[in-house]
Write an enzyme that holds these catalytic residues in place. Sequence first.
Site: not given
Ligand code: GLU
Length: 311
Positions: A246, A71, A74, A194, A264
């Site tokens: 988050y 993430s 992003k 994505y 993550v």
């Molecule tokens: N590729 C992971 C997902 O879509 C990213 C989530 C994350 O890093 O929080 O679940």
Amino acid sequence: MNSDQLSDQRLQEALKTAYLRGKEVTGKGAVATYIPELGKARPEAVGLCITTKDGKVYKAGDSNIRFTMQSVSKLLSLAMALEIRGYDTVFEHVGMEPSGVAFNSIVELDTRTKPHNPLINAGAIAVESLLIEYKQFEDMLNFARTVCLDPEITLNRQVYNSEMATCDRNRAIAYLLKSKNVIHTNVDTSIELYTKICSINVSAESLANFAMVLANGGVNPLNGERLLKESTAQTVKAIMFTCGMYDGSGTFAVEVGIPTKSGVGGGLLSVVDGKMGIGVYGPSLDENGNSIAGITALKYLSKELGLHMFA
Ligand code: GLU
């Protein structure tokens, strides 16, 4: 406090202690396993890197290990979309409010006209769908190499394949977004892009570099080259501060006070505005999906070096 005013020795010592504090808590979290390939990470690994505007690099622990951005990517997508599609178009498709729910939540999304913000899965899928007509994954990879000042960034195919085999929830999010006319692209194409962007391999140092560019208003401080518009850097940092961790974003803002984005894969990218970038690797995660060692290390650094935004 200015990074110039922090002596080399003080920074290096603080980083070493932060690393040791982080290392102590790795047993209290767990590595992500819902993407099977991520489950292979060593939970006790911790790497930290600080890069300053005057070109100094400080490291501790596993700072050169490659891991996937997840993430943290992003931020790349948001920055690129702001540059290419502009602020108004981006925020017609995604909000800018903290979500208060899990990063991959679907229930809330169904009650809304658009995702809460660009740093949860639904928001990132919406933002990346805005790029599909304009950019290929290779362009995103090159963009990552540029803003992370790291030409060695590549796609981690194992993690990509592993996530593609297990990403039904993200597909469900994309279908829901399409049903609500937030995205107009093919769902498979959106999910592939994505997932590829999440699977970009970086190190703590690459993240520290990107953070340093953001801290410096979008300009690479090492050669004066503008890599992002100032307004892009400003928007990205503001959203990191309110939504980057988050469901732990509020507590982190109060207790650490450094705009940060987690992933993550164990990465954290932290912007000490106007001063330095910090990159962290620590794949053992807390209940919100944030690096447990990273949070502990950043909390220590913030206090010890006076890095809280409102210190
Ligand atoms: N590729 C992971 C997902 O879509 C990213 C989530 C994350 O890093 O929080 O679940």
